[in-house]
Scaffold this motif. Structure first.
Motif, short mmCIF file in Angstrom:
data_model
loop_
_atom_site.label_atom_id
_atom_site.label_comp_id
_atom_site.label_asym_id
_atom_site.label_seq_id
_atom_site.Cartn_x
_atom_site.Cartn_y
_atom_site.Cartn_z
N VAL A 48 60.26 27.07 45.37
CA VAL A 48 61.55 27.63 44.99
C VAL A 48 61.36 28.42 43.70
O VAL A 48 61.12 27.85 42.64
CB VAL A 48 62.61 26.53 44.81
CG1 VAL A 48 63.94 27.14 44.34
CG2 VAL A 48 62.82 25.75 46.10
N VAL A 49 61.44 29.73 43.80
CA VAL A 49 61.18 30.58 42.63
C VAL A 49 62.45 30.88 41.85
O VAL A 49 62.39 31.47 40.76
CB VAL A 49 60.50 31.90 43.05
CG1 VAL A 49 59.14 31.62 43.64
CG2 VAL A 49 61.36 32.69 44.02
N GLY A 50 63.60 30.48 42.36
CA GLY A 50 64.86 30.71 41.66
C GLY A 50 66.00 30.82 42.65
O GLY A 50 65.93 30.29 43.76
N VAL A 51 67.05 31.52 42.22
CA VAL A 51 68.20 31.73 43.09
C VAL A 51 68.42 33.22 43.26
O VAL A 51 68.12 34.03 42.37
CB VAL A 51 69.47 31.07 42.50
CG1 VAL A 51 69.31 29.56 42.47
CG2 VAL A 51 69.79 31.60 41.11
N ASP A 52 68.95 33.59 44.42
CA ASP A 52 69.19 35.01 44.70
C ASP A 52 70.55 35.44 44.16
O ASP A 52 71.23 34.68 43.45
CB ASP A 52 69.04 35.29 46.19
CG ASP A 52 70.07 34.54 47.05
OD1 ASP A 52 71.12 34.12 46.51
OD2 ASP A 52 69.82 34.39 48.26
N ALA A 53 70.96 36.65 44.49
CA ALA A 53 72.20 37.20 43.95
C ALA A 53 73.43 36.43 44.42
O ALA A 53 74.49 36.53 43.81
CB ALA A 53 72.33 38.67 44.34
N GLU A 54 73.29 35.67 45.51
CA GLU A 54 74.40 34.87 46.02
C GLU A 54 74.32 33.42 45.58
O GLU A 54 75.11 32.59 46.02
CB GLU A 54 74.44 34.96 47.55
CG GLU A 54 74.67 36.38 48.06
CD GLU A 54 74.64 36.46 49.56
OE1 GLU A 54 74.25 35.45 50.20
OE2 GLU A 54 74.99 37.52 50.11
N GLY A 55 73.35 33.11 44.71
CA GLY A 55 73.21 31.75 44.22
C GLY A 55 72.48 30.81 45.15
O GLY A 55 72.45 29.60 44.92
N GLN A 56 71.85 31.35 46.20
CA GLN A 56 71.11 30.53 47.15
C GLN A 56 69.64 30.43 46.73
O GLN A 56 69.10 31.35 46.13
CB GLN A 56 71.20 31.14 48.55
CG GLN A 56 72.61 31.17 49.11
CD GLN A 56 73.22 29.79 49.22
OE1 GLN A 56 72.61 28.87 49.78
NE2 GLN A 56 74.41 29.62 48.67
N PRO A 57 68.98 29.30 47.04
CA PRO A 57 67.57 29.16 46.66
C PRO A 57 66.70 30.25 47.29
O PRO A 57 66.85 30.58 48.46
CB PRO A 57 67.20 27.77 47.21
CG PRO A 57 68.50 27.05 47.35
CD PRO A 57 69.52 28.09 47.69
N MET A 227 66.70 35.09 40.08
CA MET A 227 66.77 34.54 38.73
C MET A 227 66.05 33.19 38.72
O MET A 227 66.43 32.27 39.45
CB MET A 227 68.23 34.35 38.29
CG MET A 227 68.40 33.49 37.05
SD MET A 227 67.75 34.25 35.54
CE MET A 227 69.13 35.32 35.12
N THR A 228 64.99 33.09 37.92
CA THR A 228 64.28 31.83 37.79
C THR A 228 64.95 31.00 36.71
O THR A 228 65.02 31.41 35.54
CB THR A 228 62.80 32.07 37.42
OG1 THR A 228 62.19 32.86 38.45
CG2 THR A 228 62.06 30.75 37.30
N GLN A 229 65.47 29.85 37.08
CA GLN A 229 66.17 28.96 36.17
C GLN A 229 65.32 27.72 35.97
O GLN A 229 65.04 26.99 36.91
CB GLN A 229 67.54 28.60 36.73
CG GLN A 229 68.46 29.81 36.93
CD GLN A 229 69.74 29.48 37.65
OE1 GLN A 229 69.75 28.72 38.62
NE2 GLN A 229 70.84 30.03 37.17
N ALA A 230 64.90 27.48 34.75
CA ALA A 230 64.01 26.35 34.46
C ALA A 230 64.77 25.03 34.52
O ALA A 230 65.95 24.95 34.18
CB ALA A 230 63.39 26.53 33.08
N THR A 231 64.09 24.00 34.99
CA THR A 231 64.63 22.65 34.89
C THR A 231 64.52 22.17 33.45
O THR A 231 63.87 22.80 32.61
CB THR A 231 63.87 21.70 35.81
OG1 THR A 231 62.50 21.60 35.34
CG2 THR A 231 63.85 22.22 37.25
N ASP A 232 65.13 21.05 33.16
CA ASP A 232 65.04 20.50 31.80
C ASP A 232 63.59 20.21 31.44
O ASP A 232 63.15 20.46 30.30
CB ASP A 232 65.87 19.21 31.69
CG ASP A 232 67.37 19.49 31.74
OD1 ASP A 232 67.76 20.65 31.52
OD2 ASP A 232 68.13 18.53 31.99
#
Length: 245
Positions: A48-57, A227-232
């Motif tokens: 999973v490299v991030g989420v797309d423009a619709e917020g999907q993985p 968009m790559t969103q990092a985990t904690d």
């Protein structure tokens, strides 16, 4: 942000990189009325490299039965997040780099050896012995002009080449790659990238404005802003998303 996606069939997805066929099961049928009851996101096998423009993985299939080359024109932070997530899927990660100190903390976190992550000097990556039971991701962090690697992509062994900017060797690498990721670049670089991989004007003109952590991933048939969103845990280890290092 705009996004273009052509949703190729499963055979095409194997070749283009967004997904890998998973286990085969008997088919299940639903009536049109029952489709609305489905709420769980169902994705392909991979990282999973991030989420797309619709917020999907958004999922990248790096563990593949065919040779697979990836080029990322972007920052070390994104490459290291991908390395961590590939290791979490069970892949061994071999890093070829001239800045081993930048990878030392990741090796310690993941664990070295044959079941984790190893770091090698440029030109010194040994044969990895990749297999279906032991897939490998080789990350080449070798600067603007990476030399030809001793270890090439092979079945169950993908190679990701990280380029901080558009270098003289980048067009050749992009043409050879099955998947190209582009983060924020200068307008001149964006124009050249658009020419090399055939991006529509609106998409290559957006590249100089991309936020930290955003990548435009491109194949021959599919383009996707992610968009790559990092985990904690990833933020604690690598810090927040950044284009520059």
């Amino acid at each position: 942000m705009a996004m273009t996606s052509q949703f190729p069939d499963l055979g095409e997805r194997l070749r283009t990189g967004f997904g890998l066929l998973g286990p085969r099961h008997q088919r299940h049928s639903l009536s049109p009325e029952q489709l609305d009851s489905l709420s769980l996101p169902i994705g392909d096998d991979g990282v999973v490299v991030g989420v797309d423009a619709e917020g999907q993985p958004a999922v990248m299939g790096v563990n593949r039965p065919t040779p697979y080359d990836i080029v990322l024109i972007g920052g070390l932070w994104t490459a290291q997040v991908l390395a961590l997530r590939a290791a979490a899927t069970g892949a061994r990660v071999a890093v070829e780099t001239g800045r081993a100190q930048q990878w030392a903390q990741l090796v310690q976190a993941v664990g070295g050896g044959q079941s984790g992550m190893t770091v090698h000097d440029v030109g010194r990556v040994p044969p990895q012995g990749a297999s279906a039971g032991g897939p490998v991701l080789v990350i080449r962090d070798c600067g603007m002009r990476p030399p030809r690697g001793r270890v090439a992509s092979a079945p169950w062994q993908s190679v990701l080449t990280l380029l901080p900017y558009l270098s003289p060797v980048a067009p050749r690498l992009m043409r050879q790659a099955r998947l190209v990721g582009v983060q924020r670049v200068s307008p001149d670089e964006a124009n050249e990238i658009g020419r090399v991989i055939g991006l529509p004007r609106g998409e290559y003109e957006s590249l100089p404005t991309l936020a930290d952590g955003v990548t435009l991933w491109c194949t021959d048939r599919d383009r996707q802003y992610v968009m790559t969103q990092a985990t904690d845990a990833e933020t604690g280890l690598l810090g927040t998303a950044r284009r520059m290092d």
